[in-house]
Design an enzyme around this catalytic site. Structure first.
Site, mmCIF file in Angstrom:
data_model
loop_
_atom_site.group_PDB
_atom_site.id
_atom_site.type_symbol
_atom_site.label_atom_id
_atom_site.label_comp_id
_atom_site.label_asym_id
_atom_site.label_seq_id
_atom_site.Cartn_x
_atom_site.Cartn_y
_atom_site.Cartn_z
ATOM 1 N N GLU A 1 0.815 -1.217 0.000
ATOM 2 C CA GLU A 1 0.000 0.000 0.000
ATOM 3 C C GLU A 1 0.853 1.273 0.000
ATOM 4 O O GLU A 1 0.446 2.305 -0.529
ATOM 5 C CB GLU A 1 -0.963 0.018 1.186
ATOM 6 C CG GLU A 1 -2.118 -0.982 1.053
ATOM 7 C CD GLU A 1 -1.788 -2.384 1.542
ATOM 8 O OE1 GLU A 1 -0.602 -2.655 1.842
ATOM 9 O OE2 GLU A 1 -2.715 -3.211 1.632
ATOM 10 N N PHE B 1 -11.546 -7.826 13.346
ATOM 11 C CA PHE B 1 -10.432 -8.240 12.486
ATOM 12 C C PHE B 1 -10.137 -7.141 11.462
ATOM 13 O O PHE B 1 -11.045 -6.631 10.813
ATOM 14 C CB PHE B 1 -10.783 -9.553 11.774
ATOM 15 C CG PHE B 1 -9.712 -9.984 10.818
ATOM 16 C CD1 PHE B 1 -8.439 -10.313 11.289
ATOM 17 C CD2 PHE B 1 -9.952 -10.046 9.455
ATOM 18 C CE1 PHE B 1 -7.433 -10.698 10.414
ATOM 19 C CE2 PHE B 1 -8.950 -10.432 8.567
ATOM 20 C CZ PHE B 1 -7.689 -10.761 9.055
ATOM 21 N N GLN B 2 -8.898 -6.805 11.338
ATOM 22 C CA GLN B 2 -8.425 -5.746 10.434
ATOM 23 C C GLN B 2 -9.113 -4.415 10.691
ATOM 24 O O GLN B 2 -9.329 -3.620 9.779
ATOM 25 C CB GLN B 2 -8.547 -6.177 8.959
ATOM 26 C CG GLN B 2 -7.579 -7.320 8.633
ATOM 27 C CD GLN B 2 -7.361 -7.530 7.148
ATOM 28 O OE1 GLN B 2 -8.251 -7.307 6.344
ATOM 29 N NE2 GLN B 2 -6.170 -7.976 6.776
ATOM 30 N N LYS C 1 -17.767 -1.218 5.493
ATOM 31 C CA LYS C 1 -18.207 -2.157 4.467
ATOM 32 C C LYS C 1 -19.724 -2.126 4.274
ATOM 33 O O LYS C 1 -20.212 -2.244 3.152
ATOM 34 C CB LYS C 1 -17.743 -3.566 4.849
ATOM 35 C CG LYS C 1 -17.808 -4.524 3.677
ATOM 36 C CD LYS C 1 -17.093 -5.830 3.981
ATOM 37 C CE LYS C 1 -17.197 -6.773 2.795
ATOM 38 N NZ LYS C 1 -16.543 -8.063 3.068
ATOM 39 N N MET D 1 24.169 8.955 2.717
ATOM 40 C CA MET D 1 24.022 10.191 3.482
ATOM 41 C C MET D 1 24.220 9.940 4.969
ATOM 42 O O MET D 1 24.792 10.761 5.674
ATOM 43 C CB MET D 1 22.652 10.820 3.194
ATOM 44 C CG MET D 1 22.550 12.276 3.610
ATOM 45 S SD MET D 1 23.754 13.335 2.779
ATOM 46 C CE MET D 1 22.805 13.935 1.384
#
Lengths: 595, 185
Positions: free
Chosen positions: A58, A120-121, A170, A491
């Site tokens: 993502e 969940f999630q 959802k 760096m």
């Protein structure tokens, strides 16, 4: 937009998302499916007007959308699932917030009745992203969904652009309701959010009068010019031409003013040129157009351009007087304000003080002759600066977009690759996100299928979002990954040399993959080059290859990126490439505490 | 560059490092959409940017428009306070930000003060309450709960006096403020 007499169309929330995207002229989005966005994925499956690009992580989706947005001037769109989908997007969202990139990110959420139950999630997406978005929404009623989506696009792209998250549970995606188009927000605007686009006329007049009296002026330009659209870049060129003033730019503004113009001083700031920084330090009138006095630019604040009157044009009122107090602050869009400035300059028949300007250019020419971007080349080993120079020379005349990761290679790219057009340079400036470049290149390539898109990378950064090579392969995107491989987080190593007695704690890139074999594994073409004499041919091979390429350019391992304003120092205290002292002593105890 | 006299040539914005900017107190009135999370946005902006909130009072004031009015008392140097104003104004659900310290305004807060005492202490508590315009809203034979409304300093003084008598606990609102005169926000 729509006829008020026709009854509104009824559809599901998921269908509304797709329909609203279409009404917002979205032709492409980046995403990754999951349980909480399945209805939206199903709606996407049943249409052909919007293309979905499946990323591999993502974070990659958000950076790809940033590359797409930055190179096209459109809003980048992201679709991810709840929980880890949303948390993985956080780095990209923060990156877009700091670099003012317009994004709309749809996140799935658990059904409304489960919110707060540690389902969940489930995660508190609006809570987590509140600090890294320009605005965010949790949609709790289907009636609100169309308005929120159109409002989100409006907020993302207007004023100072930024990322906006829409969290959609959802059950809302399944619920059906009446759809409404973007007409309301486009005609009436937002009820509380009303960015100012036009600058205050009296202040513009005062600013131009100050410019006309200037003896040592400098234009200090930034990403705001790019965000204001190509017209702002054109106006900047015109304004510079009629005034004859020198122009420098921040990292984010590169390309707004052509690097091949004699009035161009190069980039300013921590790794900017000697002439740009000394012009900033010694100027009497500074005209900041769309830049934000970032700490990488100003160096030590109490010694920043001590003798100048400062004009600051910014669309975000909070940027004015935030870090540096200015004499004339103008809130407005760069394109509008510069256009009005030019108008005032012409109307009043102002002329720059030719004698003073000649003397000022004389000083600048002297600083330029120090050749602060110089380096000692080698026939044994490829110097990273040389590699960028050759890359620039061999891609001239093509439509080339450059993205970068973060670190030394990024600064070398900014210094040695010269940009003459806006929207061709995509880099993570504010947040400094390693792993930005490859997904951003994918986004830029999708926006410009005909362009040569090169991610100038480091061997450490590229590994942070390496998985996106798989995306490039899937969509046959011929992005080129040009790795300046010095086997160090360069760096970090440089700062350890400067600050910590050369104790290279954990900054060595051990156990690197074989990038040529890795290219092979990702269905791409791999090239390795360690010989300066062979470099041109190898770069040509990369450019000519019709598919994605990973170019492993083995460069000098301990090269430092100079010039540099050490932390805690002022613009006139730069370290130049011919510095002969002990680099370990240039930063004092106070400077060491800074980043 | 030759050293310059700051005051003669350019007005430098960088104050002499030995000159310290004193923090001041400021009251902002913020008109916001009363939507979920709006208070978190305001409070989060303060904590995220390291600003102080001395008190914060919020309630929906225009029900039909779903507008809430937030009164924030904050402190900082002038530069910080101006930045707070700009940052508040930048939040999407914020309609207006008004600096009430820049104009004649009235600030009031309310406190419920529980005091325990018998005999002379009890009488003294009541006398002081009368002097401050505090109203007893609950009483037992050995205690009072006073309700006091006033400027923060008056409330503070009343609480200090009650401490000497036998303060048990205090519940205090933040300040609510409004500009004097006939004009609205």
């Amino acid at each position: 937009m729509t006829d008020p007499n026709t009854p509104p169309e009824t559809m599901t929330g998921a269908e509304m998302v797709v329909r609203a995207m279409r009404d917002q002229d979205v032709d492409l989005l980046f995403g990754y499916p999951g349980g909480a966005v399945l209805p939206i994925y199903d709606a996407l499956f049943q249409q052909n007007s919007i293309r979905h690009i499946l990323v591999r992580h993502e974070q990659g989706a958000v950076h790809a959308a940033e590359g797409y947005a930055r190179s096209s001037g459109k809003v980048g769109v992201v679709l991810v699932t709840s929980g880890p989908g949303a948390t993985n997007a956080v780095t990209g969202l923060t990156d877009a917030l700091l670099d003012s990139i317009p994004l709309v990110c749809f996140t799935g959420q658990v059904p409304t009745h489960l919110i707060g139950s540690d389902a969940f999630q489930e995660c508190d997406t609006v809570g987590i992203t509140r600090h890294c978005t320009k605005h965010n929404y949790l949609v709790k009623r289907i009636e609100d969904l169309p308005r929120i989506i159109h409002e989100a696009f409006y907020v993302a792209k207007s004023g100072r652009p930024g990322p906006v998250v829409i969290d959609i549970p959802k059950d809302i995606q399944f619920a059906s309701g009446a759809y409404s188009g973007p007409g309301a927000i486009e005609e009436l605007g937002h009820k509380s959010y009303r960015p100012r686009v036009r600058g205050d006329r009296a202040r513009i007049e005062a600013a131009v009068a100050l410019m006309a009296r200037a003896k040592r002026p400098v234009f200090y330009t930034g990403g705001g010019i790019i965000n204001a659209g190509p017209e702002a870049s054109r106006l900047l060129r015109e304004f510079a031409q009629i005034t004859g003033f020198p122009v420098t730019s921040t990292l984010m503004g590169l390309g707004a003013f052509p690097a091949n113009n004699p009035q161009w001083l190069g980039m300013l700031g921590m790794h900017g040129t000697y002439e740009a920084n000394l012009a900033m330090h010694g100027c009497d009138v500074m005209i900041n157009l769309g830049a934000r006095f970032d700490d990488r630019i100003t160096g030590r604040l109490d010694a920043f351009s001590p003798g100048s009157r400062k004009i600051h044009v910014d669309i975000d009122p909070s940027s004015i007087n935030k870090n540096v107090k200015v004499d004339i602050g103008i809130v407005g869009d760069c394109a509008h304000v510069i256009a009005e400035m030019i108008e005032v300059w012409k109307e009043r028949a102002y002329e720059a003080d030719a004698a003073a300007l000649k003397a000022w250019w004389g000083e600048i020419t002297k600083w330029r002759s120090r050749n602060s971007l110089g380096y000692r080349n080698s026939t044994e080993v490829i110097k990273p600066q040389y590699a960028i120079e050759r890359l620039y020379e061999l891609t001239r005349g093509r439509k080339t977009c450059i993205t970068t990761e973060v670190g030394q290679h990024q600064m070398w790219a900014a210094q040695h690759f010269h940009f003459n057009e806006p929207n061709r340079w995509m880099t993570s400036g504010g947040l400094g996100t390693m792993g930005y470049g490859l997904p951003a290149a994918i986004g830029a390539q999708l926006a410009h299928p005909d362009a040569l898109v090169i991610d100038i990378a480091g061997e450490a950064s590229i590994l942070m979002n390496m998985q996106e090579m798989s995306t490039a392969a899937q969509y046959r995107l011929p992005v080129k990954v040009f790795i300046l491989n010095n086997e160090y987080m360069g760096m970090v190593r440089q700062w350890q040399e400067l600050l910590h007695g050369g104790r290279y704690s954990e900054s060595y890139s051990a156990a690197l993959p074989d990038f040529v074999k890795l290219a092979d594994a990702y269905h791409a073409h791999g090239i390795r080059c360690a010989d300066p004499a062979r470099l041109d041919d190898a770069i040509r091979e990369m450019i000519e290859y019709p598919g994605p390429v990973i170019f492993d350019c083995l460069v000098a391992k301990e090269e430092n990126c100079f010039p540099m304003i050490p932390s805690g120092k002022a613009h006139n205290e730069m370290i130049l490439p011919d510095f002969s002292g002990e680099v370990g002593n240039v930063i004092d105890a106070k400077g060491k505490q800074l980043v | 560059m030759t050293p310059r006299n700051r005051n003669e040539t350019m007005k430098s914005h960088y104050t002499d490092p030995t000159e310290i900017q004193l923090p001041e107190r400021r009251t902002y009135c913020v008109l916001v959409d009363n939507e979920p999370g709006v208070l978190a946005r305001i409070a989060g902006m303060f904590s995220g940017r390291g600003y102080n909130i001395e008190s914060l009072t919020v309630s929906e004031t225009e029900h039909e428009k779903h507008l809430s009015r937030i009164t924030i008392v904050t402190s900082g140097t002038k530069a910080v306070l101006d930045q707070i104003e700009a940052q508040l104004d930048r939040l999407v659900p914020v309609h207006r930000v008004v600096n009430l310290s820049a104009k004649p305004a009235i600030e009031r807060e309310l406190a419920l003060v529980k005091v325990r005492g018998t005999g002379e202490h009890r009488m003294e508590a009541l006398r002081l309450a009368t002097a401050f315009g505090a109203r007893p809203v609950d009483a037992t034979l050995e205690s009072f709960v006073f309700e006091i409304t006033g400027a923060s300093e008056d409330v503070e003084r009343f609480i200090n006096l009650m401490t000497a008598i036998g303060l048990v606990e205090v519940s205090r609102t933040g300040a609510a403020a409004i500009a004097r005169g006939s004009e609205g926000l």
